[in-house]
Design a protein around this motif. Structure first.
Motif, PDB file in Angstrom:
ATOM      1  N   ARG A 710       0.819  -1.208   0.000  1.00 39.40           N
ATOM      2  CA  ARG A 710       0.000   0.000   0.000  1.00 39.40           C
ATOM      3  C   ARG A 710       0.857   1.264   0.000  1.00 39.40           C
ATOM      4  O   ARG A 710       0.565   2.215  -0.706  1.00 39.40           O
ATOM      5  CB  ARG A 710      -0.900  -0.036   1.241  1.00 39.40           C
ATOM      6  N   LYS A 711       1.920   1.223   0.783  1.00 44.78           N
ATOM      7  CA  LYS A 711       2.770   2.412   0.890  1.00 44.78           C
ATOM      8  C   LYS A 711       3.317   2.838  -0.460  1.00 44.78           C
ATOM      9  O   LYS A 711       3.460   4.017  -0.746  1.00 44.78           O
ATOM     10  CB  LYS A 711       3.931   2.103   1.833  1.00 44.78           C
ATOM     11  N   ASP A 712       3.611   1.855  -1.297  1.00 42.81           N
ATOM     12  CA  ASP A 712       4.186   2.190  -2.596  1.00 42.81           C
ATOM     13  C   ASP A 712       3.163   2.806  -3.535  1.00 42.81           C
ATOM     14  O   ASP A 712       3.520   3.428  -4.526  1.00 42.81           O
ATOM     15  CB  ASP A 712       4.765   0.927  -3.246  1.00 42.81           C
TER      16      ASP A 712
ATOM     17  N   ASN B 576      13.788  -5.394  10.642  1.00 47.04           N
ATOM     18  CA  ASN B 576      12.915  -4.558   9.795  1.00 47.04           C
ATOM     19  C   ASN B 576      11.497  -4.706  10.295  1.00 47.04           C
ATOM     20  O   ASN B 576      11.246  -5.503  11.205  1.00 47.04           O
ATOM     21  CB  ASN B 576      13.007  -4.993   8.329  1.00 47.04           C
ATOM     22  N   ASN B 577      10.587  -3.963   9.726  1.00 45.07           N
ATOM     23  CA  ASN B 577       9.197  -4.209  10.104  1.00 45.07           C
ATOM     24  C   ASN B 577       8.292  -4.442   8.904  1.00 45.07           C
ATOM     25  O   ASN B 577       7.153  -4.024   8.872  1.00 45.07           O
ATOM     26  CB  ASN B 577       8.650  -3.116  11.020  1.00 45.07           C
ATOM     27  N   HIS B 578       8.831  -5.100   7.917  1.00 48.80           N
ATOM     28  CA  HIS B 578       7.986  -5.531   6.816  1.00 48.80           C
ATOM     29  C   HIS B 578       7.069  -6.641   7.279  1.00 48.80           C
ATOM     30  O   HIS B 578       7.365  -7.327   8.254  1.00 48.80           O
ATOM     31  CB  HIS B 578       8.846  -6.038   5.660  1.00 48.80           C
ATOM     32  N   ASN B 579       6.012  -6.808   6.571  1.00 48.41           N
ATOM     33  CA  ASN B 579       5.038  -7.810   7.003  1.00 48.41           C
ATOM     34  C   ASN B 579       4.928  -9.011   6.094  1.00 48.41           C
ATOM     35  O   ASN B 579       4.175  -9.930   6.369  1.00 48.41           O
ATOM     36  CB  ASN B 579       3.673  -7.161   7.154  1.00 48.41           C
ATOM     37  N   GLY B 580       5.640  -8.983   4.990  1.00 52.88           N
ATOM     38  CA  GLY B 580       5.589 -10.137   4.102  1.00 52.88           C
ATOM     39  C   GLY B 580       6.960 -10.368   3.486  1.00 52.88           C
ATOM     40  O   GLY B 580       7.674  -9.410   3.184  1.00 52.88           O
TER      41      GLY B 580
HETATM   42 MG   LIG Z   1       3.955  -1.148   7.660  1.00 54.56          MG
END
Ligand SMILES: [Mg+2]
Ligand SMILES: Nc1ncnc2c1ncn2[C@@H]1O[C@H](COP(=O)(O)OP(=O)(O)OP(=O)(O)O)[C@@H](O)[C@H]1O
Ligand SMILES: Nc1ncnc2c1ncn2[C@@H]1O[C@H](COP(=O)(O)OP(=O)(O)OP(=O)(O)O)[C@@H](O)[C@H]1O
Ligand SMILES: [Mg+2]
Lengths: 717, 717
Positions: A710-712, B576-580
Motif C-alpha cells: 500500500r505504501k508504494d 525490519n518491520n515488513h510484514n511479508g
Molecule cells: Mg507497515
C-alpha cells in the motif's frame, strides 16, 4: 451460435504507441477527457430521455386511438368492433415483426441479456448497431401498441445502451460523425462505462425511476463497478428525469394527443393502506412464495419454448417468424376481447361522489368500472377492466385502492391463467419485448387475489387489495428476475409510495430465495441459451481444488517470435482461431523471454496496412525510440458489435509473404500473469474483477524484483 | 501515528494446511458455511436494530426529561431554569467524555473514516473491539442527550460495524463464545463482508432507511463489491427495518417514556410542495452552490481544528480532553438558552384550526411556535423553536410546511452562524459524534432562508419553505460528505417523500461538484488526518508513466530460504518491520525459485508455538503429503483491530535458536505477481480491486505454460 459472440478487451493495451501517446499528453488532456466523458453522459441522458418520450407518445396514441375507435364501434356492433380491434392490432404487430425480421434481427427480445453480456465482456454481433436502435424503437412501438403481452421497458434499456454505444464510438460505422473530436472515447473501457450510463438511463426513462436506474445498472447488468462511475451514472439518470419531466409538462397542454391520460407508467398507490399489522405478514409471505414459484416456472417455460423456437421454428426463415407473431396477435385479440364477453356484468357499487371514481366510467375514458357488453347501464364488466385495456391502465386498476371487491375471484383467476400463458407464449417471438410490465400484470393479479382473501378473512383490519397487488407485482418480478435492491427501489419509485418499502423488501427476499431454489434468473437463463457465456460473481465450487495449470489442460501454446515472417503469421492465424498469442524473444545468452501478448485483431490490421513490413529479419530498435509510429491508435479499435477483419479478407502477394514484421511495438508488453499453481478460484476472481480476456499462466519466478505494498501506491500529486 | 494502522490480508492464504482442509471438506460444508453467513447477517441486523432502539430511547428520555424539567422551572425563574438546563447537559456530556477518555478512546468521533479504512484494507487498532462498542453506545447517549451540536447517526454505523465484527470473530477476545461453531467466519474476507452488513445495518437503523443503508455501504464505505454480498446486505437492512418497527410499535403504547413523541428521525415532508416550476430551478441551484461552499468550508475548518487538537491539545492527556468537552457543553448551553432570550417574540399568525398546529404550543410539548420568554401569551419565539429544542424537533420545525414566515430571516441567520460554529468546534472533541444531523440542521437553515426569499420574490407560486429546507439539507450533506446515490436515497427515505427526488439529485450533483473543486470529502479528509491511507478508486495521474519496478524503487528485497534457521528468522524479523517476505528455494540444478510469500504474523505464530522446529536443515517432504498438520488454521488468525504478536514478546532459548524450520507448509504458494514493466495504473487497479496487501514484482517469464480465457473458466458443475 457461440461463433457469433466474442470477448471484448477491456484491458488497456499498453503498447509502444500507447505509451508514447500517454507521455506526450499533458494534464490538460486529462481534463479534456473528463469533460468529454461527462458531455457524453449528458448526451446519452438526453437521447435516451427523448427516445423514451417518443416511444411513449407513439404507443399511447396508437393504443388510445385503437380503444376509442373500438369503443365507438361497439356501441353499434360488437362484431365489427372486434374485427377493427383485431385488425389494428395485427397491423401494428405485423409492422413490428417485419421491421425486426427484415431490418434489425438483433433488436428482437428485450436485449437485456445481451447488454448484460456486453458489460460482462462478451460482444454479441449486431447488438449495439444503429439499425438495431432504429429497429428497437419502431419495433417496440408496434408490438406494445399492438396489445401483445409484453412491455416496452426492457427494450428501452437496450435503446439507452445503443444510444450510449453509438455516441461512444462516434456514430455508426456507416455515418461517421466528426471523429477527431470523439477520439477520447476510443478505449473500450470508456465505451463500456458509457454503455453502463445508457442502461441506467434506459431504466430511468422507462420507469421514471432515476435511482432505480442507477441501481439496476449496478446490480443487474455490470459485473464490476467503480464509485467514480457511480456518480456519472447518477448524473445521466438525473438528466433523464429532467428531460422526461420537461416533455411531460409540454404534453400536459394536450399537444401530444392521447398521451398524458395514460402516459408514463407511474401507478400512484399513495392512497393505499396506511399501516400493516403483524397478522398480515403471513399472507404477504405467501405472496412471496407464490411469486418465487410462478417466477421460476416462468423462467423455465420460456427457456423451453425459446429453445424449441430457436432450434425448430425460427430456423425456417423469416416468414415463419412473421406468421407466428401474427397468429399470437390474433389470439391475444380474441382472448382480450372475447373473454370479457362471457363474463356476467356486476352492478355498480355505491361510490362516494367525492372520490372521483365513476361507475360505469364514460366510454373511451380511462379508469375503473368499464361498461362492456352489459345489459344494464349501471353495471360494469370486471374482466374487461383489466383485459380489454392497455396494460398500464390495467395495472392502475389492479393497484387501485378504495375499490374493495371490484374484481371477482373468478375474473382474476381467469385473467391470471390466460395472461400468464400469453406472456409465456409471446416471449421469444421476433419482436422487441420487455418482461417488466407483463410481470407486474401477473403479479398484481394474484396479489389482489390474495388480498381479497385477506380482506374477507381479517374483517377488522383496514386492508387495501391494491397494496397486495403491489406486493404481488414485486414478488413475481423478484421470482423471475432475481434482483433485489434495484427492483425494490424501482417498485417504490413507480408506485410513488415509501410506506411499503420494508414489505417489498420482505416479499422480494422470499420470492428470490424460493426462485433461486429452482433455476437461475430470467436474464441469466436467456443469456446462456443465446450462448453468451456470463461469468457469474461466484466461482464454481470445484475451482477450489484446481490450479491455473489444470485449467489450461495440456494445451500447446501457439506463440510468435518477436520478428516474424509475414507468411508465418498468415499461416498461424489460418491454422487456429485463438485471439491472443504470446510473443517470445531471445536474450543475448540464448534464453527465451515472454515479451508480451499480441491480439489477432491487431495482427490483422498490421497485415492489412502492410506499412510495417520490413526486409530485414532483425528487430528495428524500439527502445531507442527511433521507431516511427505509422499508425493512429484508432486503427486498432474494433467497432462494437460488428464483425472485425478476418484473415480471409486479407490478400497478400508473394513479395509481402517473404517480408518480416517486428511485433514489439504492437504487443501488450505487460499482460496479467499468474503462477501456474494458483488456485482457479483466485484466477477466476482476478479474471472477472479486472474484466480480462487473456491471462498468461507462467512458471514460478526465479527472483523477486520488489514488493508492492500500500505504501508504494500512495503517491502524492 | 501511522504505526497504529496496519494492512489487512483479505487474500486467502492458500497454504498447505488450507489446501488440505479444502480438499477434506465436502459440498455439505459449503452449504453449512452459507447458512452460517446468513445467520450472522441476521444476528447483525437484530443486534444493530436493538442497539439503535436502545440509544434512541435513552436519548429521547434524557432530552425529554431535561426539556420538560427546564420548561417547568422557567415558568418561575429563567435563571434557575438555565442553571438546571446547563447542569444536566454538563453531566451528560461529562459522562460521555469520561467513558471515552478512560475506557474506550477509539470510540471518539464518528468512526466512519475508520470503518471506511477497515473495508479498504487498513486496520486501526481498537476500532472494532467490544469496549469500543460499549463506549460508543453509552458515549453517544451522553453526548447527544447533552445537547451538543452532533448526531447519533455516524456512531450508529460504527456500532453496527462493531457488532458485526464481534459476531464475525466469535465474541471479544476476552469473552470467547463457543468458538468451534463460529469457525466458518475465520477468514478475513468473510469478516469484512459481515462488517459491510453491519455498516448498512447502522445506517438502516439510524435513519430507518433500509435501502439507503445498502447504498451507503456500497458507495461510501466499501472499496469493492460483489453482487452476492449485495443481497446479504439487503437482507440485513430489511431485518433492521423489521426490528425497529417492532420496537416502535411496542413503544407506542407509552412504555418507553418520552420516546415516541420525538422518536426516530423521520421528518415527514409529505405535505410539502406539490410541484415545482422551472423558475425555481435557479434558486435551487443556488442552494446547491451554497451547500458545496459551506460543506467544503466545513471540511477544511474541521481539518485544521482536528489537526491542531491532535498535535497540541489532546497530547496533554485526558484531563484536557474532559475540560474541553465540558467547556463546549457549557458554551452550547449558554448559546442555545441565552440567544433566544434576546430575540423579540412574534405574535402568533392566524392558523387554521383544522391544521393541528397550535400557537403557542402547550409548554413541554413538541411542535412549532414555542412561547419562550415572551411578554404576551399569544406570541412565540422563533429562535427558541429551533435553538432551544432537540435537533430532531428543530429539523422537523425547519422542514414544516404550511408555516410560511414562521421564522424571521434574522433568526435563521443567527442560528446558522452560531450552529455552524458550534458544529465545527464540537467536531473532534473526545465524544462519539455524527455529522449527519448537524449537517441537516445547517443545510435546512440556509435552505429555508433561500426559500423565504423565493416566497417573497415569486409571489404567485405555491412554494413551501420547508421544501427548500429539505433541499438545503441535502446540499450541505452533499457538499461535505460528497455522497450521491446513497445520500439521495437516505434523504428521500427520511423525509418520506419521493416527489423531490429529481430535485435532490440536482442539488446533490451541484453541491458535490462545487465541493470537489476545493477539497476531498469529510471522511476522506479525516481518514487522511488519522493516518489511514485509503486507496482511492482512481489511480493518480502520474502513475500512467511509471512502472511497477519504479514503484518499488531500488529496494533490496528481504527474503527467506525455504528451510531457515530459527535464529536467522528472529534476527531478520527484528531488523525490519515488513510484514511479508518472499520465500526462495533452489532447484536441483542450482537455480533459485520463488516458492511463495510468508507473512510476519504467521512466522511469529510458528516461533511462539515452536512445534515445527526441526533439527535437520533439510526440507520435510510436503509434496508427499506425509507432513502432519500440527496447527489449527485459526491459530494463524489475528483478532481484528488489536495488536497481534510482536517479535519482542517471543522468547526462545539457545537450543531453539539453533534449530531449523521448514516454511513450505505455511507460505502462500501463489501470491499475485506482476511483470516488472507493467504500468502502475494497472498495478493499482489490480491491487485495489482484489484487496491485496502484497504484490510481487517479478522479471518477465521465460515461457508461457498456458493461456486462460473465458472458455477455460466456464466449468459446468
Ligand atoms: Mg507497515
Ligand atoms: N495462443 C494460444 N495457444 C494455445 N491455446 C490457446 C491460445 N489462446 C487461447 N487458447 C486456448 O484455446 C481455447 C479457446 O480459446 P479462444 O482464443 O477462442 O478464447 P475464447 O475463450 O473463445 O475467447 P474469445 O472470445 O477471446 O475468443 C481456450 O481454452 C484457451 O485456453
Ligand atoms: N520483504 C520486503 N523486502 C523489501 N522491501 C519490502 C519488503 N516488504 C515490504 N517492503 C517495502 O517496504 C515498504 C514498507 O513496507 P511494509 O511492509 O511496512 O508495508 P506497508 O505498506 O506499511 O503495509 P503493512 O500495513 O502491511 O505494513 C514498502 O515500500 C515495501 O515495498
Ligand atoms: Mg473464441
Amino acid at each position: 451460435d457461440a461463433s457469433s459472440v466474442e470477448s471484448l478487451d477491456y484491458e488497456v493495451i499498453e503498447n509502444y504507441a500507447y505509451r508514447l501517446q500517454q507521455a506526450k499528453r499533458g494534464k490538460l488532456y486529462a481534463w479534456y477527457s473528463v469533460v468529454v466523458k461527462w458531455l457524453f453522459a449528458l448526451a446519452t441522458g438526453i437521447g435516451t430521455g427523448l427516445a423514451a418520450v417518443f416511444i411513449n407518445i407513439a404507443v399511447e396514441n396508437f393504443a388510445g386511438w385503437k380503444f376509442s375507435l373500438t369503443f365507438s364501434i361497439i356501441q353499434k356492433s360488437y362484431f365489427a368492433g372486434f374485427v377493427v380491434y383485431m385488425l389494428i392490432n395485427l397491423a401494428l404487430v405485423f409492422s413490428s415483426v417485419y421491421i425486426i425480421t427484415h431490418f434489425a434481427p438483433a433488436a428482437a427480445g428485450s436485449g437485456i441479456p445481451e447488454i448484460k453480456g456486453y458489460l460482462n465482456g462478451i460482444d454479441t454481433h449486431g447488438i449495439l448497431l444503429f439499425r438495431t436502435l432504429v429497429g428497437k424503437i419502431f419495433g417496440s412501438i408496434g408490438s406494445v401498441g399492438g396489445g401483445l403481452a409484453l412491455g416496452k421497458e426492457g427494450p428501452l434499456v437496450h435503446t439507452g445502451a445503443c444510444i450510449a454505444s453509438l455516441l461512444g464510438q462516434g456514430g455508426s460505422t456507416k455515418y461517421h460523425l466528426n471523429s477527431r473530436w470523439l477520439q477520447v472515447l476510443k478505449s473500450e473501457r470508456d465505451r463500456r462505462d458509457l454503455v453502463t450510463c445508457g442502461c441506467a438511463a434506459g431504466v430511468a426513462a422507462a420507469f421514471r425511476a432515476p435511482v432505480g436506474g442507477v441501481l439496476f445498472a449496478l446490480e443487474e447488468v455490470t459485473s464490476w463497478w467503480r464509485s467514480q462511475l457511480m456518480w456519472r451514472v447518477f448524473f445521466t439518470s438525473a438528466i433523464v428525469a429532467v428531460v422526461v419531466r420537461t416533455a411531460m409538462g409540454w404534453c400536459r397542454s394536450g399537444k401530444c394527443g392521447h398521451f398524458g391520460s395514460g402516459g408514463f407508467i407511474i401507478w400512484d398507490v399513495s392512497d393505499g393502506q396506511e399501516d400493516y399489522s403483524f397478522e398480515e405478514l403471513f399472507p404477504m409471505a405467501i405472496i412471496g412464495i407464490i411469486g418465487g414459484l410462478l417466477g421460476a416456472l416462468f423462467n423455465q417455460l420460456t427457456l423451453y419454448i425459446t429453445h424449441w423456437r430457436r432450434n425448430y421454428l425460427h430456423r425456417r426463415g423469416n416468414r415463419v417468424k412473421i406468421i407466428e407473431a401474427c397468429i399470437i396477435s390474433v389470439i391475444t385479440s380474441i382472448i382480450s376481447f372475447g373473454l370479457p364477453l362471457f363474463k356476467k356484468c356486476t352492478p355498480c357499487p355505491d361510490i362516494d361522489a367525492n372520490s372521483g371514481i365513476e361507475c360505469p366510467r364514460a366510454p373511451g375514458m380511462y379508469g375503473n368500472y368499464v361498461n362492456f357488453y352489459c345489459g344494464n347501464k349501471n353495471e360494469y364488466n370486471d374482466l374487461a377492466t383489466i383485459f380489454f385495456n392497455t396494460q398500464d391502465d390495467a395495472i392502475r386498476n389492479l393497484f387501485s385502492a378504495k375499490t374493495i371487491h371490484e374484481f371477482s375471484a373468478q375474473s382474476l383467476l381467469t385473467f391470471l391463467v390466460m395472461f400468464y400463458t400469453l406472456a409465456v407464449v409471446t416471449f421469444g417471438t421476433s419482436v422487441p419485448a420487455g418482461q417488466f410490465v407483463p410481470g407486474i400484470m401477473i403479479g398484481s393479479t394474484y396479489g389482489r387475489l390474495v388480498g381479497m382473501f385477506v380482506v374477507s378473512f381479517y374483517r377488522k383490519l383496514n386492508i387495501e387489495e391494491g397494496t397486495y397487488a403491489l406486493l404481488g407485482a414485486a414478488s413475481f418480478l423478484g421470482g423471475s428476475m432475481r434482483m433485489t435492491v434495484s427492483l425494490c427501489v424501482i417498485m417504490v419509485e413507480i408506485t410513488n409510495n415509501l410506506k411499503f418499502l420494508p414489505l417489498i423488501m420482505l416479499v422480494l427476499l422470499i420470492s428470490k430465495a424460493v426462485g433461486d431454489a429452482f433455476n437461475e434468473g430470467l436474464y441469466e437463463e436467456q443469456a446462456r441459451l443465446r450462448g453468451i457465456p456470463l461469468l457469474e460473481s461466484k466461482p464454481k465450487y470445484q475451482m477450489r481444488n484446481m490450479t491455473a495449470r489444470e485449467a489450461c489442460g495440456n494445451q500447446k501454446v501457439i506463440y510468435f517470435h518477436r520478428v516474424v515472417k509475414v507468411g508465418d503469421v498468415v499461416s498461424i492465424l489460418r491454422s487456429n482461431n485463438h485471439n491472443g498469442f504470446p510473443v517470445i524473444d531471445h536474450t543475448r545468452n540464448g534464453e527465451t523471454l515472454v515479451i508480451g501478448l499480441i491480439l489477432r485483431s491487431h495482427l490483422l490490421v498490421l497485415l492489412q496496412t502492410k506499412v510495417d513490413f520490413q526486409h530485414s529479419p532483425l528487430p528495428s530498435d524500439v527502445r531507442g525510440g527511433s521507431l516511427p509510429i505509422r499508425h493512429n491508435l484508432n486503427e486498432f479499435m474494433k467497432p462494437v458489435s460488428s464483425k472485425g477483419l478476418s484473415i480471409d479478407e486479407i490478400h497478400l502477394d508473394s513479395d509481402d509473404i517473404n517480408m518480416y514484421i517486428d511485433l514489439a511495438p504492437f504487443l501488450n508488453p505487460s499482460p496479467y500473469v499468474v503462477p501456474e499453481d494458483m488456485s482457479l478460484t483466485k484466477v477466476y476472481n482476478l479474471f472477472r474483477q479486472l474484466g480480462l480476456r487473456h491471462l498468461l499462466v507462467v512458471p514460478r519466478a526465479s527472483r523477486v524484483i520488489g514488493l508492492v505494498t500500500r505504501k508504494d501506491l500512495l503517491i502524492e500529486d
